[in-house]
Design a protein around this motif. Sequence first.
Motif, PDB file in Angstrom:
ATOM      1  N   UNK A  29       0.660  -1.090   0.110  1.00  0.00           N
ATOM      2  CA  UNK A  29       0.273   0.244  -0.194  1.00  0.00           C
ATOM      3  C   UNK A  29       0.913   1.390   0.166  1.00  0.00           C
ATOM      4  N   UNK A  30       1.539   1.137   1.250  1.00  0.00           N
ATOM      5  CA  UNK A  30       2.680   2.842   1.171  1.00  0.00           C
ATOM      6  C   UNK A  30       3.083   2.870  -0.912  1.00  0.00           C
ATOM      7  N   UNK A  92      -7.251   6.473  12.174  1.00  0.00           N
ATOM      8  CA  UNK A  92      -7.018   5.064  11.567  1.00  0.00           C
ATOM      9  C   UNK A  92      -5.763   4.988  11.617  1.00  0.00           C
ATOM     10  N   UNK A  93      -4.607   5.923  12.055  1.00  0.00           N
ATOM     11  CA  UNK A  93      -4.136   5.269  11.923  1.00  0.00           C
ATOM     12  C   UNK A  93      -2.744   4.968  12.788  1.00  0.00           C
ATOM     13  N   UNK A  99       4.758   6.720   7.837  1.00  0.00           N
ATOM     14  CA  UNK A  99       3.584   8.349   7.781  1.00  0.00           C
ATOM     15  C   UNK A  99       4.270   8.885   9.633  1.00  0.00           C
ATOM     16  N   UNK A 100       4.962   9.991   9.390  1.00  0.00           N
ATOM     17  CA  UNK A 100       5.577  10.647  10.528  1.00  0.00           C
ATOM     18  C   UNK A 100       4.175  11.292  11.484  1.00  0.00           C
ATOM     19  N   UNK A 103       4.802  15.574  11.983  1.00  0.00           N
ATOM     20  CA  UNK A 103       4.428  15.699  10.480  1.00  0.00           C
ATOM     21  C   UNK A 103       3.021  15.907   9.787  1.00  0.00           C
ATOM     22  N   UNK A 104       2.645  14.524  10.367  1.00  0.00           N
ATOM     23  CA  UNK A 104       1.556  15.050  10.678  1.00  0.00           C
ATOM     24  C   UNK A 104       0.512  15.780  12.114  1.00  0.00           C
ATOM     25  N   UNK A 105       1.032  15.899  13.333  1.00  0.00           N
ATOM     26  CA  UNK A 105       0.080  16.594  13.526  1.00  0.00           C
ATOM     27  C   UNK A 105       0.615  18.285  13.993  1.00  0.00           C
ATOM     28  N   UNK A 106       1.562  18.497  12.526  1.00  0.00           N
ATOM     29  CA  UNK A 106       1.818  19.508  12.952  1.00  0.00           C
ATOM     30  C   UNK A 106       1.150  20.545  11.780  1.00  0.00           C
ATOM     31  N   UNK A 107       0.612  19.517  10.535  1.00  0.00           N
ATOM     32  CA  UNK A 107      -0.121  19.931   9.201  1.00  0.00           C
ATOM     33  C   UNK A 107      -1.465  20.147  10.018  1.00  0.00           C
TER      34      UNK A 107
END
Length: 456
Positions: A29-30, A92-93, A99-100, A103-107
């Motif tokens: 998937x990635x 879900x993640x 997947x960092x 990075x996700x939390x910042x965005x």
Amino acid sequence: MTLIQLFFILLLAIVVIFLVYFIIHYFVAPEKTDGIQTLLKQGKVSSAIKLAKRLLNNNPDDYHAHYYLGKAYLADNRPELALLEYKIVNKKAIFSTGLSELTFRKESAQLYKQFNRDKEALQEYILLTKLDPSNSDFFYNAGILFEKSNKTEQALIYYEKAILLNKKNGKAHSAKGRLLYRTKQYSEAKKELDIAVTNSPNIFENYYYLGKILKEAKDYPSAINYFEKSLRDPAYKVRSYIERGSCYMYANREDKAVLEFEKAINSSKNDSSKEMLYAKYFLAATYEKQHKLEKALKLWQSIFSVDHSFKDVASKLATYSDLQHNDNMKEYLTSNTDNFVEICKKTAEQAMHFSIKQGSSTSFGARFVVTETNKNNWMNIRQQLILLLFYRDPDLIKDTIPRKLIDDMKKNNCVKGIICTSSDFTRSAKTFAESRPIELINREKLENILSKISVI
């Protein structure tokens, strides 16, 4: 084949299926989502969105695809759709090297801030402070959101942590300084804002708050200089002109105050904004102080047409509405200094029947030492002196005025004092005068006295 053998075969089959799922889910998937990343790097946003949606049709739980679909929506300037995808990822993640979470939390935090979802944004920044506890900006942003929700103590803690991590974080020093200013801790606020200016001289709003602190301390020249610098921030331009004008007004430099208030009015793009109303209000107050009441009245009427309840504008209009029908009071309030002294002299002699011994203009109006006129005083007996004051200041006369009058009476050997004003007296001033040889003449009484003379 025994039952035990069947059991182990079944167990082995389950393990194989799980491994196949794991390999597809975490490795294949990635690799498919790599295609979305490639398309985004090439600027092919529409193609990236189509590919992400196709992957999600096959596997709605593919949080990698949801994440990159969100990134594609951001690139396509559709942040509202991006936020929906990021919410799904959050549920879900399983964050891994693919997947960092950082990075996700910042965005995600930025998206929540963009839509004023402060509570969710704050939750993200608190998580970020735990994921990267050495990042000063995460603590700063959490502090900002705590302050927006009126949790000032928590905000202060986070600002201080941000500063502890990075002493040159000008934004954190600035935010802490403004918070301390709003809580009236002026000395500590100035220290922080001075540091903020040193570290980040181009954050011009800091100069505005430094100006406010110095204005509060009555250091008007220094305050004016700081407001000059804060003019460079468009968000503070009108306010800075107003503050400069008020400094000049408090320093009794009305001509310069008028110029600053006019600049504020000319700089404002919204005639009904609070800033515009305040600029007009302070300009009207300056005109009133200069006894240019016709100009002041126009401004009060302009304010009243926008906001009937703005400060004391309705009261000002009511107070001065009769000027067009009362020429004597109009001249008393609007004439220049020399003519005003002559009006007071006429009032003392012709309406109040005093004989003037001394007279002069003052910063507040006019001052006379008088005696009562007595035609039967053929024996030329020495008459008792009276101290007569005329005020045309729009403010109520406070008890400090009659208190000072008592001292002046003693110095001039006066047995009585009279205060005439075009406004009125505070309750404390009336109470003080009741048991002392002081007569208070308010606007209503003064109008009756002025009606007995010819001013024009």
